[in-house]
Design a protein around this motif. Structure first.
Motif, short mmCIF file in Angstrom:
data_model
loop_
_atom_site.label_atom_id
_atom_site.label_comp_id
_atom_site.label_asym_id
_atom_site.label_seq_id
_atom_site.Cartn_x
_atom_site.Cartn_y
_atom_site.Cartn_z
N ASN A 199 0.87 -1.18 0.00
CA ASN A 199 0.00 0.00 0.00
C ASN A 199 0.91 1.22 0.00
O ASN A 199 1.10 1.88 1.01
N ILE A 200 1.50 1.53 -1.17
CA ILE A 200 2.62 2.48 -1.18
C ILE A 200 2.21 3.90 -0.84
O ILE A 200 3.02 4.69 -0.38
N GLY A 201 0.93 4.23 -1.04
CA GLY A 201 0.48 5.58 -0.69
C GLY A 201 0.54 5.84 0.80
O GLY A 201 0.54 6.98 1.26
N ASN A 241 -7.72 7.08 -2.42
CA ASN A 241 -7.79 8.01 -1.28
C ASN A 241 -6.41 8.49 -0.85
O ASN A 241 -6.29 9.47 -0.12
N LEU A 242 -5.34 7.81 -1.32
CA LEU A 242 -3.98 8.20 -0.93
C LEU A 242 -3.24 8.92 -2.06
O LEU A 242 -2.13 9.40 -1.87
N GLU A 246 -1.45 16.96 -4.80
CA GLU A 246 -0.06 17.48 -4.85
C GLU A 246 0.86 16.49 -5.57
O GLU A 246 1.76 16.88 -6.31
N THR A 247 0.59 15.18 -5.38
CA THR A 247 1.41 14.16 -6.06
C THR A 247 1.14 14.18 -7.56
O THR A 247 2.06 14.14 -8.38
N HIS A 262 -1.67 3.55 -11.75
CA HIS A 262 -2.55 2.38 -11.66
C HIS A 262 -3.33 2.55 -10.36
O HIS A 262 -2.76 2.53 -9.28
N ILE A 263 -4.64 2.78 -10.49
CA ILE A 263 -5.44 3.15 -9.31
C ILE A 263 -6.55 2.11 -9.11
O ILE A 263 -7.48 2.01 -9.92
#
Length: 445
Positions: A199-201, A241-242, A246-247, A262-263
């Motif tokens: 879950n990298i976010g 959601n993460l 800004e990213t 990829h979401i």
């Protein structure tokens, strides 16, 4: 030196598993073992397992059989997610000697003193709550790209998922360590790094599961953009959601981050999202896609979706289908829901019959083909940068543009692992895009 023991590896599952297999393999090489292909005869076979794929059990047995065909006296070790969830089951498979759980897999070489076959696999697993430390890893799958692990585990409680049971709580690598690994990868001449994790976010949670973020995912992205020698950085998969505005803004102007997200969506129905205990509603997803399109119209957007979740009626499925059809996305990864032990979803009512799950899956796969085609068509005539890969496929070399369009040109070994500016010209019969060079490549023979 003739007596060097040979070790071979087989990885099932995700990019994260590939990066961890590579790290375990490097440990073996540091201990003086000789790494060989899985197709070759080896003294030790290590199988990194996955709990997400259907028939994980069946796949594992086939791989063990394959290994023992090469050398029936070989020592067989199983590690990874399935080894954590079902260690006794794997240990009982004929020919398996050792099964290591989540905390033990990176210490595999410590367990291999005696290579004699066991009658029954020996199990060293842990309570998953003990998996509270972080081991950094990266894999070099081919010469062109590497998968760099930045985070492990997950604190989310999605009702269908066993990953928190298999990998434990969310924890991250230190920022400095990620930067060191990235720099090490770039020094090997690799042009592209794919960031990976569970879950990298959620990146930045401390090593011992402290809930405070030392750094945010956004800070990680900013710092990686500064690393010398990396040509391309790709974010593998990030929860809607993460994925913050800004990213998205930063990636749109970044030197190295490519316009590809990829979401995972999982369902286009808010009712089903609630049953899945996802942490967003469909409206959030719509906003993320709109924001991405606003600042990067040419970005590639991939979507994960699950069909046949308990309680998914025909109406719910059509809601998902119509939603995805209306969205400006580029391709789908379609997963057919399958029951997992110890997950709340496995106990839910409204079980969807298998033939209905398959039919829905087929419909979404068809939609994915249509979406990818439309995305590719929209890119024709544009100028992009391609990174060529290392394989000769029927006389062609393939590569991906920064926004993940697959292209091909006649095979030339000198193009391998090089970046070129190209123009996308037409879609071939196989669905891959033909191209022409903006400037003919010059090779120093």
């Amino acid at each position: 030196m003739e007596n060097k023991k040979k070790v071979a590896f087989y990885t099932l599952g995700c990019k994260l598993n590939f990066s961890e297999t590579s790290t375990i393999a490097r440990n073996f090489q540091d201990e003086g073992f000789d790494r060989v292909d899985f197709e070759d005869a080896a003294d030790i076979y290590v199988i990194n397992t996955c709990s997400v794929t259907e028939n994980a059990d069946k796949q594992f047995k086939q791989v063990v059989k394959k290994a023992l065909k090469k050398n029936d006296k070989a020592f067989v070790a199983a590690v990874g997610c399935y080894a954590q969830l079902k260690p006794e089951q794997l240990a009982a498979v004929d020919g398996v000697d050792l099964v290591l759980g989540a905390t033990e897999k990176f210490k595999l070489t410590d367990y291999i003193n005696d290579l004699s076959k066991n009658d029954m696999g020996e199990v060293h697993s842990c309570e998953i709550s003990e998996a509270d430390f972080y081991v950094g890893s990266y894999s070099i799958g081919d010469r062109t790209r590497a998968f760099l692990k930045v985070q492990d585990g997950c604190d989310y409680k999605c009702t269908y998922c066993t990953i928190p049971l298999a990998r434990g709580i969310s924890r991250s690598d230190t920022l400095q360590n990620v930067l060191n690994n990235a720099s090490e990868i770039s020094q090997k001449g690799i042009k592209e790094i794919v960031l990976t994790g569970v879950n990298i976010g959620d990146y930045g949670k401390g090593e011992f599961g402290n809930k405070k973020h030392e750094h945010t995912f956004y800070e990680l992205v900013q710092a990686l953009d500064e690393v010398e020698g990396i040509e391309r950085l790709r974010i593998s998969s990030i929860e809607p959601n993460l994925l913050k505005n800004e990213t998205i803004d930063f990636v749109s102007k970044s030197r190295t981050f490519v316009p590809h997200f990829h979401i995972p969506l999982q369902s286009g129905s808010n009712e089903i999202l609630k049953l899945m205990r996802r942490r967003y509603m469909r409206e959030v997803y719509t906003e993320r896609v709109a924001k991405t399109r606003e600042v990067m119209p040419h970005a590639c957007i991939g979507v994960d979706v699950i069909v046949g979740f308990p309680g998914e009626t025909d109406e719910h499925f059509l809601e998902t289908y119509n939603y995805l059809n209306s969205m400006d996305i580029s391709y789908l990864h379609v997963f057919t829901y399958s029951e997992r032990d110890n997950t709340p979803a496995a106990e839910m009512d409204g079980v969807v019959p298998m033939n209905v799950r398959s039919k829905r899956s087929k419909m979404l796969r068809g939609l994915s083909v249509k979406k990818r085609r439309a995305f590719y068509e929209a890119q024709l005539g544009s100028t992009r940068t391609v990174l060529f890969e290392g394989e000769n496929k029927e006389g062609y070399i393939h590569g991906f543009t920064e926004n993940y369009v697959k292209v091909k040109t006649p095979w030339n070994p000198e193009l391998v692992n090089t970046l070129h500016e190209i123009k996308l010209t037409k879609i071939d019969d196989d669905g891959i895009v033909r191209m022409e060079f903006v400037k003919e490549p010059v090779f120093l023979g």
